[in-house]
Design a protein around this motif. Structure first.
Motif, PDB file in Angstrom:
ATOM      1  N   GLU A   1      57.039 -17.380 -16.651  1.00  0.00           N
ATOM      2  CA  GLU A   1      57.508 -17.499 -18.035  1.00  0.00           C
ATOM      3  C   GLU A   1      57.758 -16.094 -18.567  1.00  0.00           C
ATOM      4  O   GLU A   1      56.797 -15.333 -18.720  1.00  0.00           O
ATOM      5  CB  GLU A   1      56.460 -18.215 -18.894  1.00  0.00           C
ATOM      6  N   PRO A   2      59.000 -15.709 -18.816  1.00  0.00           N
ATOM      7  CA  PRO A   2      60.241 -16.473 -18.645  1.00  0.00           C
ATOM      8  C   PRO A   2      60.630 -16.598 -17.175  1.00  0.00           C
ATOM      9  O   PRO A   2      60.022 -15.961 -16.317  1.00  0.00           O
ATOM     10  CB  PRO A   2      61.260 -15.639 -19.415  1.00  0.00           C
ATOM     11  N   TYR A   3      61.662 -17.402 -16.891  1.00  0.00           N
ATOM     12  CA  TYR A   3      62.164 -17.512 -15.531  1.00  0.00           C
ATOM     13  C   TYR A   3      63.684 -17.548 -15.532  1.00  0.00           C
ATOM     14  O   TYR A   3      64.325 -17.929 -16.514  1.00  0.00           O
ATOM     15  CB  TYR A   3      61.611 -18.746 -14.817  1.00  0.00           C
ATOM     16  N   VAL A   4      64.254 -17.118 -14.423  1.00  0.00           N
ATOM     17  CA  VAL A   4      65.672 -17.300 -14.146  1.00  0.00           C
ATOM     18  C   VAL A   4      65.765 -17.862 -12.735  1.00  0.00           C
ATOM     19  O   VAL A   4      64.789 -17.847 -11.974  1.00  0.00           O
ATOM     20  CB  VAL A   4      66.471 -15.980 -14.252  1.00  0.00           C
ATOM     21  N   GLY A   5      66.912 -18.356 -12.369  1.00  0.00           N
ATOM     22  CA  GLY A   5      67.047 -18.896 -11.026  1.00  0.00           C
ATOM     23  C   GLY A   5      68.419 -19.482 -10.801  1.00  0.00           C
ATOM     24  O   GLY A   5      69.328 -19.370 -11.636  1.00  0.00           O
TER      25      GLY A   5
ATOM     26  N   THR B   1      66.955 -23.633  -3.787  1.00  0.00           N
ATOM     27  CA  THR B   1      66.572 -23.239  -5.140  1.00  0.00           C
ATOM     28  C   THR B   1      65.838 -21.914  -5.095  1.00  0.00           C
ATOM     29  O   THR B   1      64.928 -21.722  -4.287  1.00  0.00           O
ATOM     30  CB  THR B   1      65.669 -24.299  -5.791  1.00  0.00           C
ATOM     31  N   ILE B   2      66.253 -21.009  -5.960  1.00  0.00           N
ATOM     32  CA  ILE B   2      65.580 -19.719  -6.089  1.00  0.00           C
ATOM     33  C   ILE B   2      65.036 -19.605  -7.501  1.00  0.00           C
ATOM     34  O   ILE B   2      65.761 -19.819  -8.477  1.00  0.00           O
ATOM     35  CB  ILE B   2      66.545 -18.544  -5.821  1.00  0.00           C
ATOM     36  N   TYR B   3      63.745 -19.307  -7.626  1.00  0.00           N
ATOM     37  CA  TYR B   3      63.116 -18.994  -8.904  1.00  0.00           C
ATOM     38  C   TYR B   3      62.790 -17.509  -8.920  1.00  0.00           C
ATOM     39  O   TYR B   3      62.378 -16.951  -7.891  1.00  0.00           O
ATOM     40  CB  TYR B   3      61.831 -19.791  -9.103  1.00  0.00           C
ATOM     41  N   ALA B   4      62.961 -16.872 -10.059  1.00  0.00           N
ATOM     42  CA  ALA B   4      62.686 -15.444 -10.149  1.00  0.00           C
ATOM     43  C   ALA B   4      62.139 -15.095 -11.524  1.00  0.00           C
ATOM     44  O   ALA B   4      62.402 -15.783 -12.508  1.00  0.00           O
ATOM     45  CB  ALA B   4      63.941 -14.632  -9.859  1.00  0.00           C
ATOM     46  N   ALA B   5      61.388 -14.001 -11.547  1.00  0.00           N
ATOM     47  CA  ALA B   5      60.778 -13.549 -12.799  1.00  0.00           C
ATOM     48  C   ALA B   5      61.741 -12.732 -13.645  1.00  0.00           C
ATOM     49  O   ALA B   5      61.529 -12.562 -14.845  1.00  0.00           O
ATOM     50  CB  ALA B   5      59.525 -12.723 -12.502  1.00  0.00           C
ATOM     51  N   ASN B   6      62.827 -12.229 -13.038  1.00  0.00           N
ATOM     52  CA  ASN B   6      63.802 -11.430 -13.772  1.00  0.00           C
ATOM     53  C   ASN B   6      65.134 -11.463 -13.038  1.00  0.00           C
ATOM     54  O   ASN B   6      65.224 -11.870 -11.873  1.00  0.00           O
ATOM     55  CB  ASN B   6      63.298  -9.992 -13.952  1.00  0.00           C
ATOM     56  N   GLN B   7      66.173 -11.018 -13.720  1.00  0.00           N
ATOM     57  CA  GLN B   7      67.521 -11.105 -13.159  1.00  0.00           C
ATOM     58  C   GLN B   7      67.696 -10.222 -11.941  1.00  0.00           C
ATOM     59  O   GLN B   7      68.383 -10.599 -10.979  1.00  0.00           O
ATOM     60  CB  GLN B   7      68.552 -10.730 -14.228  1.00  0.00           C
TER      61      GLN B   7
ATOM     62  N   ASP C   1      63.730 -18.173 -21.800  1.00  0.00           N
ATOM     63  CA  ASP C   1      62.968 -17.014 -22.230  1.00  0.00           C
ATOM     64  C   ASP C   1      61.470 -17.319 -22.164  1.00  0.00           C
ATOM     65  O   ASP C   1      61.057 -18.353 -21.624  1.00  0.00           O
ATOM     66  CB  ASP C   1      63.386 -16.573 -23.636  1.00  0.00           C
ATOM     67  N   GLU C   2      60.659 -16.424 -22.722  1.00  0.00           N
ATOM     68  CA  GLU C   2      59.204 -16.575 -22.597  1.00  0.00           C
ATOM     69  C   GLU C   2      58.661 -17.806 -23.315  1.00  0.00           C
ATOM     70  O   GLU C   2      57.521 -18.220 -23.071  1.00  0.00           O
ATOM     71  CB  GLU C   2      58.494 -15.319 -23.118  1.00  0.00           C
ATOM     72  N   GLN C   3      59.457 -18.425 -24.176  1.00  0.00           N
ATOM     73  CA  GLN C   3      59.010 -19.636 -24.858  1.00  0.00           C
ATOM     74  C   GLN C   3      59.090 -20.866 -23.958  1.00  0.00           C
ATOM     75  O   GLN C   3      58.494 -21.895 -24.247  1.00  0.00           O
ATOM     76  CB  GLN C   3      59.839 -19.866 -26.117  1.00  0.00           C
ATOM     77  N   ASN C   4      59.858 -20.765 -22.861  1.00  0.00           N
ATOM     78  CA  ASN C   4      59.941 -21.835 -21.863  1.00  0.00           C
ATOM     79  C   ASN C   4      60.306 -23.170 -22.513  1.00  0.00           C
ATOM     80  O   ASN C   4      59.649 -24.189 -22.302  1.00  0.00           O
ATOM     81  CB  ASN C   4      58.613 -21.962 -21.099  1.00  0.00           C
ATOM     82  N   LYS C   5      61.391 -23.173 -23.283  1.00  0.00           N
ATOM     83  CA  LYS C   5      61.804 -24.375 -23.998  1.00  0.00           C
ATOM     84  C   LYS C   5      62.887 -25.140 -23.219  1.00  0.00           C
ATOM     85  O   LYS C   5      63.730 -24.543 -22.562  1.00  0.00           O
ATOM     86  CB  LYS C   5      62.343 -24.009 -25.386  1.00  0.00           C
ATOM     87  N   ASN C   6      62.835 -26.470 -23.327  1.00  0.00           N
ATOM     88  CA  ASN C   6      63.859 -27.295 -22.704  1.00  0.00           C
ATOM     89  C   ASN C   6      65.112 -27.313 -23.599  1.00  0.00           C
ATOM     90  O   ASN C   6      65.131 -26.668 -24.658  1.00  0.00           O
ATOM     91  CB  ASN C   6      63.307 -28.695 -22.425  1.00  0.00           C
TER      92      ASN C   6
ATOM     93  N   ILE D   1      54.514 -33.109  -9.224  1.00  0.00           N
ATOM     94  CA  ILE D   1      54.641 -31.672  -9.466  1.00  0.00           C
ATOM     95  C   ILE D   1      56.031 -31.446 -10.043  1.00  0.00           C
ATOM     96  O   ILE D   1      57.036 -31.754  -9.402  1.00  0.00           O
ATOM     97  CB  ILE D   1      54.467 -30.868  -8.171  1.00  0.00           C
ATOM     98  N   ARG D   2      56.108 -30.927 -11.252  1.00  0.00           N
ATOM     99  CA  ARG D   2      57.397 -30.706 -11.902  1.00  0.00           C
ATOM    100  C   ARG D   2      57.899 -29.291 -11.619  1.00  0.00           C
ATOM    101  O   ARG D   2      57.181 -28.321 -11.834  1.00  0.00           O
ATOM    102  CB  ARG D   2      57.268 -30.908 -13.416  1.00  0.00           C
ATOM    103  N   ARG D   3      59.134 -29.219 -11.178  1.00  0.00           N
ATOM    104  CA  ARG D   3      59.798 -27.929 -10.988  1.00  0.00           C
ATOM    105  C   ARG D   3      61.161 -27.961 -11.677  1.00  0.00           C
ATOM    106  O   ARG D   3      62.142 -27.401 -11.188  1.00  0.00           O
ATOM    107  CB  ARG D   3      59.945 -27.621  -9.501  1.00  0.00           C
ATOM    108  N   SER D   4      61.208 -28.640 -12.818  1.00  0.00           N
ATOM    109  CA  SER D   4      62.464 -28.775 -13.539  1.00  0.00           C
ATOM    110  C   SER D   4      62.962 -27.423 -14.044  1.00  0.00           C
ATOM    111  O   SER D   4      62.175 -26.499 -14.263  1.00  0.00           O
ATOM    112  CB  SER D   4      62.289 -29.742 -14.719  1.00  0.00           C
ATOM    113  N   SER D   5      64.272 -27.320 -14.210  1.00  0.00           N
ATOM    114  CA  SER D   5      64.874 -26.054 -14.623  1.00  0.00           C
ATOM    115  C   SER D   5      65.914 -26.303 -15.701  1.00  0.00           C
ATOM    116  O   SER D   5      66.783 -27.171 -15.562  1.00  0.00           O
ATOM    117  CB  SER D   5      65.499 -25.349 -13.421  1.00  0.00           C
ATOM    118  N   THR D   6      65.824 -25.539 -16.778  1.00  0.00           N
ATOM    119  CA  THR D   6      66.728 -25.672 -17.916  1.00  0.00           C
ATOM    120  C   THR D   6      67.912 -24.732 -17.751  1.00  0.00           C
ATOM    121  O   THR D   6      67.754 -23.590 -17.332  1.00  0.00           O
ATOM    122  CB  THR D   6      65.972 -25.343 -19.213  1.00  0.00           C
ATOM    123  N   TYR D   7      69.099 -25.221 -18.078  1.00  0.00           N
ATOM    124  CA  TYR D   7      70.288 -24.372 -18.007  1.00  0.00           C
ATOM    125  C   TYR D   7      71.066 -24.464 -19.320  1.00  0.00           C
ATOM    126  O   TYR D   7      70.957 -25.437 -20.069  1.00  0.00           O
ATOM    127  CB  TYR D   7      71.172 -24.768 -16.821  1.00  0.00           C
ATOM    128  N   GLY D   8      71.849 -23.435 -19.572  1.00  0.00           N
ATOM    129  CA  GLY D   8      72.704 -23.425 -20.749  1.00  0.00           C
ATOM    130  C   GLY D   8      72.079 -22.753 -21.954  1.00  0.00           C
ATOM    131  O   GLY D   8      70.957 -22.224 -21.891  1.00  0.00           O
TER     132      GLY D   8
END
Length: 461
Positions: free
Chosen positions: A33-37, A137-143, A174-179, A342-349
Motif C-alpha cells: 500500500e500503495p501498489y502498482v502493477g 500478473t506483476i505487483y510492485a511497490a512503485n513504478q 495510492d496509499e489509501q488503497n481504495k476501490n 485469498i483476495r488479490r484484486s486490483s483496481t484500475y483507472g
C-alpha cells in the motif's frame, strides 16, 4: 504500520510447515500500500515455443520463501485448461483437473449468473472463451520496480517464440488503497495454517492450508484431490480471474437519487458496502466514518456479527456481510471456513470522485480485476455467485441481490436493498448492475517446480 510491517510482526518462521520455496509468492504475499502493477494475457500458438517461454519465465517467479519481507516487485503466473492443452500437457493430466476448470469460465456462465450484458459474448477480446492461455500478473511497490519487472517479462517474451501477447492492463492505487467506488479494499484476508503467521485481530483461528494449497490437509482433515502427476499438482492452487468495468457514475447517480445530502449519500453507500469508505466497519462505528479505525489494521477487522444479529448496524444484504458472513446466523447452513478466499484484486483507472456521473462511465476505463485464490475456487465462486451474490435466501431475503457486485439485469426485485431498522425496515429500490463483467477465466497456478516441470516437458521420461 504498513501491511507488510504488520505481517512481519505476526510472522514466526518456526511456525512454518508449508513448502514456501515451492509455492508462488503471490499466493501468500499481500499487495503493498500503495501498489502498482500490470496484468498480461497471452496465447500459446506453438507447444514447443510455449514451453520454452514457461521455462524462461519460471526463473523470474518469486516463491513464498520470504513472503513476509519487503520486496519491490513480484510476478505470478497462472494457466488455463486450454493453455495447458496448448502447451502439450498429456491428456491424462488434463482430465485430472476439476470439470469446471476443464470447461472454462465462459462455459459456466449459467452457474456464474453471467447473463445479460455480463454474458461472454460481451467480453473483451483478450478474454473471450479459450483465448487467454497464460495470465501473468506483476505487483510492485512503485513504478520503477514495476518497469524493471515488465522489462524482464518482455525480454523473456522476445527470447521465446510461439507465444502471442494479447493485451496488457496497468493497475494501481495510492496509499489509501481504495476501490473504484472510493472504499478501502481487501481488508479481510484469511490466515493460512503453516504459513508462519498468527491470525490477525478478529479472526478466531487459522484456516487449514489445504483450502488454499493443493496437497495439504483441508478443513476436512485430508487433502483435496490434486491434478496428476504430483509434480504438476502439488503446491499449486486455483485462481478465479474476472475483470469488471465499474459504473461509478451510475453508482453516484443512484446515491443522489436517494438523497441530496452528501453525508446521507455516504451513509447509504456504507450500508450497501458494510463499511465506511475509510474501511471502518459499521459494526464498530455504526453512525459515522472513523478514519483512525479504518487506518488501523489491528482494529478494523476485529469484530463479530454476534452483537448485530438483526443487521441493525450492518445490513445482512450488504456486500461485505454477504461475502464474509463470519458468525452470522444463516438460514442455509454453510461452512464459512471452506468458503474463505485469498483476495488479490486490483483496481484500475481514475480514483473515485463524487463528481463522476453516468455520462462518464462510457468515457473512462475504470474498474477492478476480481482475482481470488482457493483450492476450491470454482465451487466457491459458483456458490457465491448463485447464493451469496445473486440470491438472498441464505439470510431470509428471498431473491434480493448484492447491491455492489450483483447482476441486476434480470432482477425480479427491481434492484431492492433491505436496511433493517426499528420500528420497521427500510427498502430502497432501483439498484442496477454497478460492475459489468468484461471477461475472465478459470486458471491453475502451478508451483514454481511445476512451472519448470512444464517447461522441461517433465512428462517425458
Amino acid at each position: 504500520m504498513g501491511r507488510l510491517s504488520e505481517l512481519r510482526a505476526r510472522f514466526k518462521r518456526e511456525h512454518v510447515t508449508l513448502d514456501l520455496d515451492d509455492i508462488q509468492g503471490v499466493i501468500l504475499r499481500s499487495r503493498p500500500e500503495p501498489y502498482v502493477g500490470a496484468h498480461a494475457m497471452l496465447h500459446v500458438d506453438d507447444a514447443v515455443g510455449g514451453r520454452d517461454f514457461v521455462a524462461r519465465l519460471a526463473d523470474h517467479v518469486q516463491s513464498a520463501k520470504d513472503w513476509a519481507e519487503d520486496l519491490e516487485a513480484w510476478t505470478g503466473v497462472a494457466v488455463s485448461h486450454e493453455g495447458l492443452k496448448a502447451l502439450g500437457v498429456p491428456e491424462a493430466s488434463l482430465k485430472s483437473f476439476p470439470l469446471p476448470f476443464q470447461q472454462g469460465m465462459a462455459a459456466r456462465a449459467l452457474q456464474l449468473v453471467d447473463n445479460g450484458l455480463n454474458a461472454p459474448e460481451h467480453w473483451d477480446e483478450a478474454l473471450t472463451p479459450g483465448t487467454c492461455h497464460i495470465a501473468l500478473t506483476i505487483y510492485a511497490a512503485n513504478q520503477a520496480a514495476l518497469d524493471t519487472a515488465l522489462t524482464t517479462a518482455k525480454d523473456v517474451l522476445e527470447r521465446s517464440s510461439g507465444v502471442t501477447l494479447l493485451a496488457t492492463h496497468p493497475f494501481g492505487v495510492d496509499e489509501q488503497n481504495k476501490n473504484p467506488f472510493g472504499f478501502r479494499d481487501s481488508i479481510s484476508q484469511p490466515t493460512i495454517a503453516g504459513s508462519g503467521v498468527i491470525p490477525q485481530p478478529g479472526q478466531e483461528r487459522t484456516i487449514a492450508a489445504g483450502e488454499f494449497i493443493l496437497g495439504e490437509n483441508s478443513e476436512t482433515g485430508s487433502p483435496l484431490g490434486i491434478p496428476e502427476p504430483a509434480e504438476l499438482g502439488r503446491n499449486g492452487t486455483y485462481v478465479v480471474f474476472r475483470k469488471f468495468a465499474s459504473r461509478v457514475g451510475a453508482f453516484n447517480d443512484y446515491l443522489a437519487s436517494q438523497t441530496t445530502d452528501p453525508d446521507a449519500q455516504h451513509e447509504v453507500a456504507a450500508k450497501m458496502f458494510g463499511r465506511w469508505r475509510s474501511g471502518a466497519p459499521l459494526v464498530l462505528s455504526p453512525d459515522h466514518d472513523d478514519e483512525d479505525l479504518g487506518n488501523d489494521p489491528a482494529r478494523r477487522n476485529d469484530f463479530s456479527f454476534k452483537d448485530d444479529p438483526k443487521g441493525m448496524m450492518c445490513p445482512h444484504s450488504s456486500h461485505m456481510r454477504r461475502l464474509n458472513p463470519r458468525d452470522s446466523d444463516l438460514t442455509i447452513m454453510t461452512d464459512v471456513n471452506i468458503k474463505r478466499i485469498i483476495r488479490r484484486s486490483s483496481t484500475y483507472g481514475p480514483s473515485w470522485s463524487p463528481e463522476v456521473t453516468v455520462a462518464d462511465d462510457a468515457k473512462e476505463d475504470r474498474g477492478i480485476y476480481f482475482v481470488f485464490i482457493s483450492a476450491r475456487a470454482f465451487d466457491t465462486i459458483e456458490f457465491m455467485q448463485q447464493e451469496w451474490i445473486n440470491g438472498g435466501n441464505f439470510v431470509d431475503l428471498g431473491p434480493e441481490r448484492d447491491p455492489i457486485v450483483g447482476n441486476h439485469d434480470d432482477d425480479e426485485t427491481d434492484g431492492r436493498f433491505t436496511i433493517p431498522a426499528e420500528p420497521a425496515r427500510t427498502r430502497i429500490n432501483g439498484i442496477t448492475t454497478f460492475n459489468r463483467m468484461a471477461g475472465g477465466e478459470y486458471l491453475f497456478m502451478p508451483s514454481v517446480s511445476a512451472l519448470h516441470w512444464i517447461g522441461a516437458q517433465g512428462w517425458v521420461s
